[in-house]
Design a protein around this motif. Structure first.
Motif, PDB file in Angstrom:
ATOM      1  N   ARG B  57       0.828  -1.215   0.000  1.00 21.78           N
ATOM      2  CA  ARG B  57       0.000   0.000   0.000  1.00 21.78           C
ATOM      3  C   ARG B  57       0.859   1.261   0.000  1.00 21.78           C
ATOM      4  N   LYS B  58       1.909   1.215   0.848  1.00 22.89           N
ATOM      5  CA  LYS B  58       2.818   2.370   0.938  1.00 22.89           C
ATOM      6  C   LYS B  58       3.471   2.613  -0.413  1.00 22.89           C
ATOM      7  N   LYS B  61       1.385   4.250  -3.001  1.00 20.34           N
ATOM      8  CA  LYS B  61       1.217   5.699  -2.822  1.00 20.34           C
ATOM      9  C   LYS B  61       2.504   6.439  -3.149  1.00 20.34           C
ATOM     10  N   GLU B  62       3.597   5.952  -2.522  1.00 21.60           N
ATOM     11  CA  GLU B  62       4.843   6.713  -2.633  1.00 21.60           C
ATOM     12  C   GLU B  62       5.391   6.728  -4.041  1.00 21.60           C
ATOM     13  N   ARG B  64       3.656   6.033  -6.815  1.00 20.58           N
ATOM     14  CA  ARG B  64       2.598   6.223  -7.808  1.00 20.58           C
ATOM     15  C   ARG B  64       2.498   5.005  -8.731  1.00 20.58           C
ATOM     16  N   ALA B  89      -5.621   0.707  -1.325  1.00 19.95           N
ATOM     17  CA  ALA B  89      -4.724   1.817  -1.665  1.00 19.95           C
ATOM     18  C   ALA B  89      -5.249   2.595  -2.851  1.00 19.95           C
TER      19      ALA B  89
END
Lengths: 304, 812
Positions: B57-58, B61-62, B64, B89
C-alpha cells in the motif's frame, strides 16, 4: 479376473518342465491326446531347460536367465508356449513380462545369453494349460467335444496357487475366488461341489524342508473334500497332484485317516468325457485307485 | 480512459523459507528491476501478512504505482487477498497480477535451485508483461435471492436447515427418500453417550417439519441446477407417492389392511414393510407411500382411508422450479457391502453381516424386536466377532480410514455385552483403535472393562462350517505374534463408508469436483472445508468425507453460516471476468454467424439476425470459450485478453524457447492439479512456463501456433477431465474439438506429435501432473535440441503466414 491375450491360436510349443516327464507322466500323456482332439497342435521343444523357479532363492538373475533362454527358443520358432506346470508357466510369464517392460534388465540378461547366440526380443506369450483351454479352445468347443457327459459323478477341484498368483505377474483367474477350473469341470458334465477352505495351499513348496506341515495341510484339504462328498479331486499342477495323490497313502498312515479320494489331472477327466478309455488316459499311472469312480462314469445313468 | 504509462511494482515474497529456501529471492528482485516499466521492487518475508500488505500500500502511494505484481504463492491462494490490498490503496484491484513461484517453482524444484530461480524470473517476466496490459474493471453486482436449498435431510442437512431458518431465511430441504433423518435415524444408540439415536434426532426432525421457514421437499430428485451465486434456478422432480400429501394424517390404517409385504431397505432387507407404508414410525413428513412395484391395486387401503380420500393412484411425477441464493450439499454416504470380497464370505455365509445390519437387529424397534439372532437358525449367537477395517485402509479397495467404525464397533460390542452379559463372548479384531475425540477414549476403556476381547490383527479369511454355519476367522494376533483361528457363531463386518452411489450425478448437476476418494472436494482442506469452487455452493457432513455425528452437526451449522454470508446481503459482487463483444468486429451483422451463441455453455450470448452478438453479462461465467471460437476475433475476455496472453507467450519464449514447455492450464482443474503437485512437493524438471486461463476453452489455436512460431520445445494444453468435470460445463469439449483439428495439421507440417499435448488433469491429480512433466521432459530430451530446432525452422514461415492474417486484422 482374466487377462485374455489377443493372440488366440492353435499351435503351441509344449513346455514340460522337469517334474512332469519324470514323476507325473500321466498328466503329459492325457494332455497330448486331449489337446490333439481339441484341435491344438503341440510342437516339441527338444532343447528346453529348467524354467529357473527352483534356483530363485539362490540367484534371481539365474532364474531370469534360465527362463529367458526358454523364451528365446520359442521366439526363434515364432510360436507361443504352453506349460503344464503352473510353476513353470508362472515363472516364464513373469520373466517375459519383466523383460519386456524393463529395458535395462533385458539388456543385462541378453548380455548373459550372448554366448549362446540367443537374444530376448519379447515377441511371444506363455500360457498355462488352463488358460489355453479357457481362451484358445474355449468352453463351447470343449462342451461340443464331450461325447460322454460325466453326469454320474460329482467332483471338486484344487486350482492351486501358482496358476493365478501373483495377480500382477500371472494375471489369470481370481486367486481368492477361482472360477476357471470349476467352469471347465462343469463343461464335462460332471457335477461340481464346493468344499471348505478351497483356496488353501497344498503345502508342496515347504516339502523337503519340513514334511509334516505340508502333509498336515494336504490332510486338512482332503478331509474337507471328503466332507463335501466329492468323489474325486481335480488338479492342474504336478506338485499339487503329488501332494494329494502320491502322498495320500502316507498321509493316511501318518494321521490315521482314510480318504481313498482319487486325484485326476483335468485332461484325464476331460479325456474320459471326450471318449478316451481309462487306459488311453493313463489312469493306471495314478497312485490312489480310481477304479470306483471310473466304473461310475461308465456305469448306468442315475435316476429313472 | 487515460492511457497512463504503466508504473509496475513487483513484490517478491520469501514465504519464510518456502520460496527463499530454494529460490534466490534477491536475484529475482534485482532481475525484476531490469524489466521495462518496473519502477519499484521489494522482497518481503511474508507478503500476505499485515506488514507485507502495508509495504504494498505504501509503495503504491509513494511511487505512484498503477500496476502491482506479487511473486509468491498460487493466485488460487492469495489473489483475492492482494486485490483487496490494492483496492485499499485506491488502485483498481484488477491492476493486480500474481506470479506463482512457490507451488510452481520452489516447492516442485527443490533439487535444482538455479533452474528454479531462472524459472521464477521468467514467471515474473510473464506476469509483468501481462500487468502492462491490464485494464481497470468494476465488480458486477447481482441481486441475491435470500432463500437457500439444502440437499439431503440427514443430520447435517437438518442442522443447516434449522440454523438458516432460525436466522430468518426460507429454506427448501430436499430429501431423496420418503423421510428425512438419514443414516442416523437407522442407528440404535449413538456413541459415546449411548443416547438412543432416534430419540435425539426425532425432535430435531419434528422441528424441521414444523418450522415456518423450512419447506421439506421429500421423495424428490434433483434434476438440474443453473444460474450462479445468489441466483440459482433449481429443477426438482417430485416422485409420486400416490398419496395426497395434505390429506394424509399418517394414521396407518391403510398399512394394517394391506396384504402385500416386501423387503424393507430401512431394515437392511432383514425386515418387511407393506406396499403402502412409511419406512419407519418416526418418519418426517409422516406421509405414506405406495410402492407400485409391489402394489396389486386391491384398493383395501382406499377403503380403510375412507372419508379422508388421501390415496390417488393417478398421481404423476411433478416438476417444480425453485429460485435460491445458495445451495448446501449434505447428501451423506453409503455403506460398502462387501459382496465382492470372497475371503469374508459376505453374501455367501448366512451369519456374516455388516454393522448396519447389526444395528437393525439390536434396535428394539427393529425387525427382530431387539433380539440379536443368526440368520441361519434364528438362534442367539454365543460368540460374536467384530472385524474392523473391512474395505477401509486397503490399498486395493478404499485407501482412507472411515473414521467412525472403531467407535461404532465399540458401541455395538458394549451394547451386546451389556444385553446378554455372560451368555455371549464378544471379540473385536482391529488394526488400530481410533478414539480421539471427547469421551471416546473413556468409551474404549469401558468396553475393555466389560470383558470384551480385543485382538490386534487383520482378519484374512473367514471359513464356514457347512453343518452348523458357524464361522472360523483366520487372523494374526499381532500382540502374541501368532496366527489364530477364532471360532465365532456370528461375524459383524465394520465396512467402509463410501460416497453415495449417485455422487457422480450430483457432481455433474452441481459442477462439483470429487477427490480421488470419490467424496466431494472442498475448496481447501484446511481453510475452506465447507466451500466448493462453485461460489454459493457449500458442503456439509459425510458427503465431504466420512465423519461422525458431532462433526456432521458442526459442519451443518458451519455451512449454514457460510451460506448466510451470501444470503444476508441484498447484493453479491461477481468478478467482472466476463466476455465482451466488439460490435464493430462482429461479423454476425454481415453474414449469419452466431457461433459464439451456439458454443456458449451457458446460453449467455444472444446473436439476433443482422445484429452484433451480445453477451448477457450476469449470465456469463467467464470461461472464454466464445473468445477462442469467434472466427472474427471480435470477442474479448476481460482480464484474459488475447493481447495479454500473447504477451505472456512472447516473454515465456524469449530465451531458449526450444528447451521449454509452454503450458496453458485451466484454473479449476489442471492449474489446481499443478498447484497440488507443488503443495505435495512432487518434484519434476523445471521446463514448464505456465499460462493460467480460466478454462481450457479459452485456448485459441492461434496461441498454440504463436508458441511454435516462437520456437517452443513443447506446448501443453491442460484441461479438466471429459466429459463432466469442466467447471464451465463444456469448455473442455470445445477445446478438444479445436485441438483435434489442429494437431493433425501441425503433424503434417512436420511437428513431432509428442511436442503438442492435450492432457486432462483434475485438481486432485497432483501426482499425475508431476508424472506428466517428467514424461514430457524425457520425451523432449529424446527428441533432442537439434531435431526441435530443425522442425521449428521448417514451421516458422508457414506459421508466420497463418498468423500474419490475424495480425493484419488486429491492426485494422
Amino acid at each position: 479376473m482374466t487377462t485374455p491375450e489377443q493372440s488366440s491360436s492353435s499351435k503351441f510349443l509344449l513346455f514340460l518342465g522337469c517334474a512332469i516327464p519324470y514323476r507325473v507322466s500321466s498328466y503329459e500323456i492325457s494332455t497330448r491326446k486331449v489337446l490333439a482332439k481339441l484341435g491344438i497342435e503341440l510342437v516339441e521343444m527338444p532343447e528346453y531347460n529348467c524354467c529357473g523357479l527352483p534356483i530363485d532363492p539362490v540367484s534371481h538373475e539365474m532364474l531370469l536367465t534360465l527362463a529367458a533362454r526358454n523364451l528365446c527358443l520359442a521366439e526363434q520358432q515364432g510360436l507361443n508356449m504352453v506349460a503344464l506346470c503352473p510353476g513353470c508357466a508362472g515363472t516364464l510369464r513373469k520373466v517375459n513380462k519383466k523383460l519386456k517392460e524393463n529395458k535395462e534388465l533385458k539388456e543385462k540378461i541378453n548380455g548373459y545369453l550372448k554366448d549362446t547366440g540367443l537374444e530376448f526380443k519379447g515377441t511371444i506369450e506363455v500360457k498355462h494349460l488352463l488358460q489355453l483351454l479357457a481362451e484358445d479352445v474355449g468352453i463351447e468347443k470343449i462342451k461340443n467335444a464331450v461325447k460322454k457327459p460325466l453326469t454320474n459323478i460329482q467332483v471338486t477341484e484344487h486350482s492351486g496357487c501358482h496358476v493365478s498368483r501373483p495377480i500382477e505377474g500371472v494375471g489369470f483367474d481370481n486367486p481368492e475366488n477361482p472360477q476357471i477350473l470349476k467352469n471347465l469341470i462343469e463343461a464335462t458334465g460332471a457335477r461340481y461341489v464346493e468344499y471348505t477352505d478351497k483356496i488353501a495351499c497344498c503345502g508342496a513348496p515347504i516339502a523337503g524342508v519340513n514334511d509334516r506341515i505340508p502333509l498336515q495341510l494336504s490332510r486338512e484339504k482332503l478331509g474337507h473334500v471328503r466332507d463335501a462328498g466329492a468323489q474325486a479331486l481335480i488338479t492342474v499342477c504336478p506338485f499339487c497332484h503329488m501332494m494329494f495323490d502320491t502322498n495320500q497313502p502316507r498321509i493316511e498312515r501318518m494321521f490315521n485317516e482314510s480318504f481313498k479320494i482319487p486325484v485326476l489331472h483335468y485332461p484325464q477327466l476331460l479325456g474320459l468325457a471326450i471318449g478316451f478309455s481309462p487306459e488311453e488316459m493313463d489312469l493306471k499311472g495314478l497312485r490312489v485307485d480310481p477304479t470306483q469312480i471310473v466304473s461310475q462314469v461308465f456305469g448306468k445313468a442315475e435316476g429313472n | 480512459m487515460t492511457e497512463e504509462k504503466p508504473r509496475i511494482g513487483v513484490f517478491i515474497c520469501h514465504c519464510g523459507l518456502n520460496i527463499a529456501g530454494v529460490i534466490d529471492v534477491k536475484e529475482v528482485a534485482e532481475y525484476a528491476k531490469t524489466l521495462p516499466d518496473v519502477f519499484y521492487t521489494k522482497d518481503n518475508r511474508y507478503t500476505c501478512a499485515d506488514p507485507g500488505q502495508d509495504e504494498i500500500r505504501k509503495a503504491i502511494k509513494e511511487h505512484r504505482l498503477n500496476r502491482v505484481v506479487v511473486a509468491a504463492c498460487s493466485p488460487r491462494m492469495h489473489e483475492p487477498t492482494f486485490r483487496k490490498t490494492c483496492a485499499e490503496a485506491n488502485l483498481n484491484p484488477f491492476f493486480f497480477e500474481m506470479a506463482n513461484i512457490r507451488e510452481f517453482s520452489s516447492w516442485c524444484h527443490p533439487s535444482t535451485p538455479k533452474e528454479a530461480t531462472e524459472k521464477a524470473k521468467e514467471i515474473v517476466k510473464m506476469a509483468v508483461a501481462k500487468a502492462r496490459l491490464l485494464r481497470p474493471l468494476k465488480e458486477i453486482e447481482v441481486p441475491v435471492t435470500n432463500k437457500a436449498l439444502v440437499i439431503g435431510g440427514g443430520i447435517a442437512g437438518i442442522n443447516s436447515a434449522l440454523d438458516l431458518a432460525e436466522m430468518g431465511f426460507k429454506v427448501y430441504l430436499l430429501e431423496k427418500t420418503e423421510s428425512i433423518g438419514g443414516h442416523m435415524a437407522q442407528l440404535d444408540k449413538t456413541f459415546p453417550t449411548l443416547d438412543c439415536s432416534i430419540c435425539i434426532e426425532g425432535p430435531k426432525m419434528v422441528d424441521v417439519g414444523r418450522h415456518p421457514n423450512i419447506e421439506i421437499v421429500s421423495y424428490a430428485d434433483l434434476v438440474d441446477v443453473s444460474g450462479f451465486v445468489g441466483n440459482f434456478k433449481v429443477k426438482i422432480r417430485k416422485n409420486p407417492r400416490y398419496i395426497i400429501h395434505e390429506d394424509c394424517t399418517g394414521c396407518g390404517e391403510c398399512k394394517e389392511v394391506c396384504p402385500i409385504e416386501y423387503p424393507n431397505e430401512w431394515d437392511m432387507n432383514m425386515g418387511v414393510r407393506k406396499a403402502i407404508s412409511v419406512p419407519f414410525e418416526q418418519s418426517v413428513p409422516l406421509v405414506y407411500t405406495i410402492n407400485m412395484d409391489h402394489c396389486i391395486e386391491c384398493y383395501k387401503c382406499v377403503d380403510a382411508c375412507g372419508a379422508r380420500q388421501a390415496i390417488n393412484f393417478d398421481q404423476k411425477p411433478e416438476e417444480i422450479e425453485l429460485e435460491v441464493g445458495t445451495i448446501i450439499v449434505a447428501t451423506g454416504f453409503d455403506i460398502y457391502l462387501p459382496y465382492d470380497d470372497p475371503l469374508y464370505g459376505y453374501g455367501k455365509y448366512d451369519n456374516v453381516i455388516t454393522a448396519l445390519e447389526f444395528e437393525r437387529l439390536i434396535l428394539a424397534a427393529g425387525p427382530t424386536g431387539g433380539k440379536v439372532i443368526r440368520a441361519s437358525d434364528g438362534e442367539k449367537p454365543h460368540s460374536v466377532a467384530f472385524i474392523q477395517c473391512v474395505g477401509s485402509r486397503n490399498l486395493k479397495k478404499y485407501e482412507y480410514c472411515s473414521g467412525f467404525c472403531c467407535m461404532y464397533a465399540l458401541k455395538n460390542a458394549i451394547l451386546l455385552k451389556e444385553k446378554y452379559k455372560d451368555d455371549v463372548e464378544v471379540y473385536l479384531l482391529y488394526m488400530d483403535m481410533r478414539t480421539p475425540f471427547k469421551g471416546y477414549e473413556e468409551f474404549y476403556r469401558r468396553a475393555r472393562n466389560l470383558g470384551i476381547t480385543f485382538i490386534r490383527g487383520r482378519a484374512s479369511h473367514i471359513l464356514e462350517d457347512p453343518e452348523t454355519k458357524n464361522l472360523v476367522i483366520r487372523a494374526e494376533d499381532m500382540t502374541l505374534g501368532q496366527p489364530i483361528e477364532l471360532p465365532a457363531e456370528m461375524v459383524v463386518l465394520c465396512t467402509a463408508a463410501i460416497p453415495k452411489s449417485d455422487a457422480g450425478d450430483m457432481a455433474r448437476i452441481l459442477n462439483l469436483s470429487r477427490g480421488t476418494d470419490g467424496f466431494f472436494m472442498e475448496s481447501h482442506p484446511k481453510l475452506k472445508p465447507l466451500d466448493t469452487p462453485a461460489d454459493g455452493i457449500f458442503l456439509a457432513g459425510a458427503c465431504q468425507a466420512p465423519k461422525d455425528i458431532p462433526y456432521s452437526v458442526s459442519q451443518g451449522s458451519g455451512a449454514a453460516a457460510r451460506a448466510a454470508t451470501i444470503l444476508s446481503k441484498p447484493k453479491w459482487k461477481i468478478e467482472p471476468i466476463v466476455a465482451v463483444v466488439d460490435p464493430e468486429k462482429c461479423r454476425n451483422t454481415k453474414v449469419k454467424c452466431g457461433i459464439c451463441a451456439e458454443r456458449c455453455p451457458y446460453g449467455a450470448i444472444e446473436a439476433p439476425e443482422k445484429q452484433p452478438a451480445k453477451v448477457l453479462t450476469a449470465m456469463c461465467h467467464g470461461c472464454g470459450t466464445c473468445v477462442a471460437e469467434c472466427p472474427a476475433d471480435a470477442i474479448t475476455q476481460n482480464h484474459f485478453t488475447d493481447e495479454q496472453i500473447f504477451a505472456q507467450i512472447e516473454k515465456a519464449l524469449e530465451e531458449n524457447p526450444e528447451g521449454k514447455i509452454l503450458g496453458f492450464l485451466c484454473n479449476w482443474c489442471c492449474y489446481a492439479g499443478a498447484d497440488l503437485a507443488g503443495t505435495s512437493r512432487f518434484e519434476y524438471p523445471p521446463l514448464i512456463r505456465p499460462i493460467r486461463v480460466m478454462c481450457s476453452g479459452r485456448v485459441d489455436r492461434d496461441f498454440v501456433l504463436d508458441a511454435f512460431r516462437r520456437g517452443a520445445g513443447m506446448v501443453l494444453v491442460g484441461a479438466c477431465h471429459l466429459p463432466y468435470d469442466c467447471h464451465y460445463i463444456s469448455g473442455n469439449a470445445r477445446m478438444k474439438t479445436r485441438m483435434d483439428a489442429l494437431a493433425p495439421m501441425l503433424e503434417k507440417l512436420g511437428l513431432s506429435p509428442q511436442r503438442f499435448r492435450v492432457e486432462y488433469v483434475s485438481a486432485a491429480e497432483g501426482l499425475k501432473f508431476a508424472e506428466l512433466m517428467k514424461e514430457m521432459a524425457t520425451q523432449m530430451k529424446e527428441l533432442g535440441l537439434e531435431k526441435i530446432k530443425a522442425e521449428n525452422a521448417k514451421l516458422k514461415p508457414i506459421l508466420d503466414r497463418m498468423l500474419a492474417k490475424k495480425e493484419q486484422k488486429a491492426q485494422q
